[in-house]
Motif scaffolding. Sequence first.
Motif, short mmCIF file in Angstrom:
data_model
loop_
_atom_site.label_atom_id
_atom_site.label_comp_id
_atom_site.label_asym_id
_atom_site.label_seq_id
_atom_site.Cartn_x
_atom_site.Cartn_y
_atom_site.Cartn_z
N LYS A 1 -10.54 -26.23 -17.80
CA LYS A 1 -11.07 -25.19 -18.67
C LYS A 1 -10.40 -23.84 -18.40
O LYS A 1 -10.05 -23.10 -19.32
CB LYS A 1 -12.59 -25.05 -18.47
N ALA A 2 -10.24 -23.52 -17.12
CA ALA A 2 -9.64 -22.24 -16.75
C ALA A 2 -8.22 -22.13 -17.27
O ALA A 2 -7.82 -21.08 -17.79
CB ALA A 2 -9.68 -22.06 -15.23
N GLN B 1 -13.47 -27.74 -14.38
CA GLN B 1 -13.36 -26.28 -14.42
C GLN B 1 -11.91 -25.82 -14.29
O GLN B 1 -11.54 -24.79 -14.87
CB GLN B 1 -14.23 -25.66 -13.33
N SER C 1 -22.30 -23.06 -9.39
CA SER C 1 -22.32 -23.54 -10.78
C SER C 1 -20.90 -23.73 -11.30
O SER C 1 -19.94 -23.17 -10.76
CB SER C 1 -23.05 -22.52 -11.66
N GLY C 2 -20.79 -24.51 -12.36
CA GLY C 2 -19.48 -24.71 -12.98
C GLY C 2 -18.90 -23.42 -13.52
O GLY C 2 -17.69 -23.18 -13.42
N GLU C 3 -19.75 -22.56 -14.07
CA GLU C 3 -19.28 -21.29 -14.63
C GLU C 3 -18.69 -20.41 -13.54
O GLU C 3 -17.64 -19.76 -13.75
CB GLU C 3 -20.43 -20.56 -15.33
N GLU C 4 -19.36 -20.36 -12.38
CA GLU C 4 -18.84 -19.53 -11.29
C GLU C 4 -17.50 -20.08 -10.80
O GLU C 4 -16.55 -19.32 -10.55
CB GLU C 4 -19.83 -19.46 -10.13
N GLU D 1 -9.94 -18.97 -12.41
CA GLU D 1 -9.19 -18.04 -13.26
C GLU D 1 -8.58 -16.91 -12.45
O GLU D 1 -7.46 -16.47 -12.71
CB GLU D 1 -10.11 -17.49 -14.36
N ASN E 1 -8.44 -21.64 -21.04
CA ASN E 1 -8.93 -20.30 -21.38
C ASN E 1 -7.82 -19.25 -21.27
O ASN E 1 -7.73 -18.32 -22.08
CB ASN E 1 -10.09 -19.89 -20.47
N GLU F 1 -15.33 -21.83 -12.46
CA GLU F 1 -14.31 -21.56 -13.48
C GLU F 1 -13.78 -20.13 -13.33
O GLU F 1 -12.57 -19.89 -13.42
CB GLU F 1 -14.91 -21.76 -14.87
N GLY F 2 -14.68 -19.19 -13.08
CA GLY F 2 -14.27 -17.80 -12.89
C GLY F 2 -13.38 -17.61 -11.68
O GLY F 2 -12.39 -16.85 -11.72
N GLN G 1 -16.46 -31.74 -11.01
CA GLN G 1 -16.66 -30.33 -11.31
C GLN G 1 -15.35 -29.56 -11.18
O GLN G 1 -15.01 -28.73 -12.04
CB GLN G 1 -17.71 -29.75 -10.35
#
Length: 527
Positions: free
Chosen positions: A348-349, A345, A311-314, A320, A352, A316-317, A341
């Motif tokens: 975004k990272a 991400q 996933s995009g959220e994973e 980071e 953030n 991104e993490g 993707q």
Amino acid sequence: MTKKLFYNGDILTLEDELYAEAVLVEDGKIKALGKKDELMSQNEDAEMIDLQGKTLMPSFIDAHSHFFGYANSKLQVSLEDAVDFEDIANRIKIFIEKNNVPEGVWINANNFDYNTLAEKTYPRIDFLDEVVPNNPIIIANKSGHNGLVNSLGMKELGITIDTPDPEGGVIFKENGKLNGYLEENAFINNVQRVPMSSTEDIMKAVLEAQNDYASYGITTMQEGMVVPLLADLLAYMAHSGMMKIDYIAYVDIREREKIFEKLQGCINEYKNHFKIGGFKTFLDGSPQGRTAYMRTDYQGEEGYRAYPVMSGEELEGLIEIALKENMQILAHCNGDAAVAQYLEQYKKAKENLNTDNDIRPVIVHAQLMGLDQLPEVKKLGMIPSFFVAHVYHWGNIHVQNFGLERASQISPAKAALDLGIKFTFHQDAPVIEPNMLETIWIACNRKMKDGTVLGEEQRIPVLAAIEAVTKNAAYQYFEEDIKGTIKENKLADLVILDKNPLKVDVDDIRNIKVVETFKEGNSIYKA
């Protein structure tokens, strides 16, 4: 103190002053460039190396491969260029007989590609069980993203008809039973569980593989994905001093803590030519295997665009983590949706964390990156490492999968060059041989195996192709101050070619031979 003085040939520096008359090497570094007579008179104690009209240039730098996989492939059944199912069966049977493989011992096969078979599909599990009734077998596709396993192998791996598909992978079934085919994470996660050969055999294969890389003029190579199972062997290699080529490894970011425990002292610094360079992750699959994650449909499969690995959220993490730890990250991206993707991400990272940290993230393969995505790649400071050799080796398959217009834009090196984006080339060995001269030839000609040109507008000049596998690759590794060009105080990582690639007909580049390879002034290969 050891000195070598090279003269009487084309000395291609890749610096602003493209050629030098002579080069002095001292204690592993470039000591001076200048006039032959002047350097000779000042260094009478140097070993004089007459190039006899040949070409000296910076050695090649492997921007992405799986060196250990290349070495390990020497211990496996090769299905390279197999023509049909019968050919596959015969090769496996000959391997078992020649090596006296006992019953119950795993058999590994590699370089399988159903696109080259007369049947145009893969053999099913019943066929594999008939060919190999007494041994578990795993057959890896050339891409490394999918493969075949027989019934004994499935049993050993604990895969049954009721085993659910892992995230980002598929266990294929037909008529209510396993059909033997594993795709993406269903294959990648399980191939790591197959027992390796003996340490003695592996180390012999490593030395042989290292010599192969040197024979292609390579003095820096990559381990593109380190998993925990491999960490102990890499630690041994790092401490033994057996490596004569710089070997840069990228660890599975999800397993970094386990791996770092075993490779202390090698993180971002060389120990006996080995170091950890950063992290690696996968975002999609293979374009020829129709698992590259796309923004548009595959030809002949309306609505099918493959799928992301995570996933995009994973993602991104994970990015980071790389940014916080100041570690470079390499992401396998073939399809343009996977590239989208990664771009989203990464941006975004950085936002953030509110960081300007430049970790030079690499887009590995970047086969189907869209031309519209290149400006954002440049803005974010990302490095595409194109597997441009696909044009020759699988160009016809890309035309089938994506149509001629879209396939013509695979590995858009010229578009990247026009935008001033630093890019590199690689061979993803063991997918294909780490033959840099063939890759340069492909990037400049973009010919498929049938001689047809695929994407003429994406051809690039020879000098730009050379830079992609020398100075740009050094930049990718944060080593531009010590590698990639012939310049005072840089390492004397050099290669002698029998002809100058800038002076031969562009179609003859792949026929150029590597004569000798030097790592820090020491000859490590001689034809």
